[in-house]
Structure formats: C-alpha cells, structure tokens
Design a protein around this motif. Sequence first.
Motif, PDB file in Angstrom:
ATOM      1  N   LEU A  78       0.829  -1.209   0.000  1.00 47.96           N
ATOM      2  CA  LEU A  78       0.000   0.000   0.000  1.00 47.96           C
ATOM      3  C   LEU A  78       0.865   1.261   0.000  1.00 47.96           C
ATOM      4  N   LEU A  79       1.905   1.287   0.816  1.00 51.33           N
ATOM      5  CA  LEU A  79       2.790   2.453   0.876  1.00 51.33           C
ATOM      6  C   LEU A  79       3.489   2.680  -0.462  1.00 51.33           C
ATOM      7  N   GLU A  80       3.951   1.609  -1.076  1.00 54.44           N
ATOM      8  CA  GLU A  80       4.638   1.722  -2.368  1.00 54.44           C
ATOM      9  C   GLU A  80       3.687   2.209  -3.457  1.00 54.44           C
ATOM     10  N   THR A  81       2.493   1.660  -3.477  1.00 57.77           N
ATOM     11  CA  THR A  81       1.507   2.036  -4.491  1.00 57.77           C
ATOM     12  C   THR A  81       1.122   3.503  -4.363  1.00 57.77           C
ATOM     13  N   ALA A  82       0.860   3.941  -3.143  1.00 52.35           N
ATOM     14  CA  ALA A  82       0.435   5.324  -2.922  1.00 52.35           C
ATOM     15  C   ALA A  82       1.559   6.313  -3.189  1.00 52.35           C
ATOM     16  N   SER A  83       2.731   6.075  -2.637  1.00 52.04           N
ATOM     17  CA  SER A  83       3.834   7.033  -2.776  1.00 52.04           C
ATOM     18  C   SER A  83       4.346   7.125  -4.205  1.00 52.04           C
ATOM     19  N   ALA A  84       4.119   6.075  -5.000  1.00 46.51           N
ATOM     20  CA  ALA A  84       4.514   6.122  -6.413  1.00 46.51           C
ATOM     21  C   ALA A  84       3.590   7.036  -7.208  1.00 46.51           C
ATOM     22  N   LYS A  85       2.393   7.243  -6.705  1.00 48.71           N
ATOM     23  CA  LYS A  85       1.423   8.077  -7.404  1.00 48.71           C
ATOM     24  C   LYS A  85       1.617   9.549  -7.106  1.00 48.71           C
TER      25      LYS A  85
END
Length: 291
Positions: A78-85
Amino acid sequence: MKHAYLIIAHNEYPVLRALLLMLDDERNDIFLHIDHRSMELYEKIHSVQMQRANLHILSTRNKVYWGDLSQVETEYLLLETASAKEAYSYYHLLSGTDLPIQTQDYIHSFFQINAGKEFVEYWSGNRHQKDLKRKISRYYFFTKHLKRNNSKWHVITAPCHNLALIVQKMVHFNRKQEVEFRKGSQWFSITHNFCLYLLEKKPFVLRRFRYTLCPDEIFVQTLLWNSSFKKNIYNIEDNNIGSMRLIDWNRGDPYTWKIQDYTELVNSDKLFARKFSSQEEELIKLIKSTY
C-alpha cells in the motif's frame, strides 16, 4: 495537503462502504487492499461510486494472516503504491472496520496544525515489554496457521511451532537485537518523508521480521524510534493519544463499538475509531450522518 488512505480489508462490506463514503473528499486518495481470499467483497466493492475522492482498488492482493509477515508485506504494498502516485502529506493506515469520528475539514485542519508529526502509537509498561521480548527473541514458524484451527495443516504445524519454541527456550537461544525494538498499534498516520524512510528500510524489515510474531505491531515503531524522525513523534507517553485512534482494549480485543457507545464516540477528540460491525447498523448510520 492531500492525504492517502491505505485500507486493509477482508470482510464487513457495510462498514467498509460507510468508511469509503465518509472519506469521499477531493483532498483524499484511497488505496484499498482486499484480502486475496475475499472474492465476494472484492467484486462487491467495485459497485461503490465515489464522487470526489480517487479510489484505487489494488489488483495485486495478498493473503493476509494474523501475526504473520504478510501483514507487513501488505502495508508495504500500500505504501509503495500510494507514494509512487504522489507525495502525500500524510498516509493513514486503516482497517476496513474503522470509521472517522471527525469531519474531513477537522481532520485536514488537525494535520495542518500538526504538520510534520508522526502519529505512531507506542505501548510501554512491563507487560508490553515482556510481550515484545517474547516476540522478537525467538523464531516463530508457521505463523500463517496460528489462528486457523480449522486449517487441515493446523494439526501438523501447531506441534511443530510449539516444539521449536520449547527447544529455543531450553538452549537459551535469543535472536540478535540489532536495534532497540518497540511495539504499539499497527494503525498509523505518517508523513511522506517517513514513508520514504520505511520504504528504504524494507530489505532490513523483511529479513529481520520474518519469523517474528506480530511484526506489524513492531516494525514501524522500531524504525521510527531508531531514526532521526523520533523527535517528530506526536506523543510517546500516552497509549491513547499517539495514533489519534479510539480503540478500546479493555472491553475487547479490541472492543466492537455498540449503539450505546455513540455519545462516547462523538465526544472523543480522536480522529478515527475501530472497530465497527455491520451488526450495529444503526450506529454506523448515526456516525455516517454525524460526520
């Protein structure tokens, strides 16, 4: 200040739906992970129509088990997905049975006033320290099956799990403690900079916290405590304030809020509360209509 809500869910569609609709604000992006085994919930949740917030339902889905590293892996996903956006001001980790108990204006104002603070809860006291030492000092195998008494593998894994712990205790084995370990609630609200720090430390976390019991209650607290971000912790002393979440561990594990608790919920100065049940439909409607 745009916020990212990271939600881990596996059941309770009515509560999850209420949560999503209460977060439906143009200042929010929502990233939702549905357990791989919860096919009905995954299909049903696509029918929820958001008007202002962007809802991202993750297509990559883990099987999440209590007390297991899969909890940590899902948080990282979740952290990776969000921060990549986007570089969000705050990342809020919630379960699918949480609800906000303040308005969106209040929540965003609160985080503007406290910008830069890390809302991570710490549990202190002798009982918690003893429990922490127990969880980090030994190797815990077969954690995926610990609370699955109906699993066909439980009859095999449970004795093996117990035997491994007995042997480690008999030979006085203790795992290396590279840092000062701390523990607390899994649910947090953290800044973008600390999110990046967590991602940077992912290889260490996955290596050290594998075969650790309940690593989701330890890894964020430990990394924050041993970093330069420690000075930004919102509140270390009071277990009830650190994450600004209303969670009652005295009446349950945790306690499920009931209709008679409505006054306590609306009078609280916390931002979020858990946990809620679809069996308390009237309470969910009241909370939703209030905020």
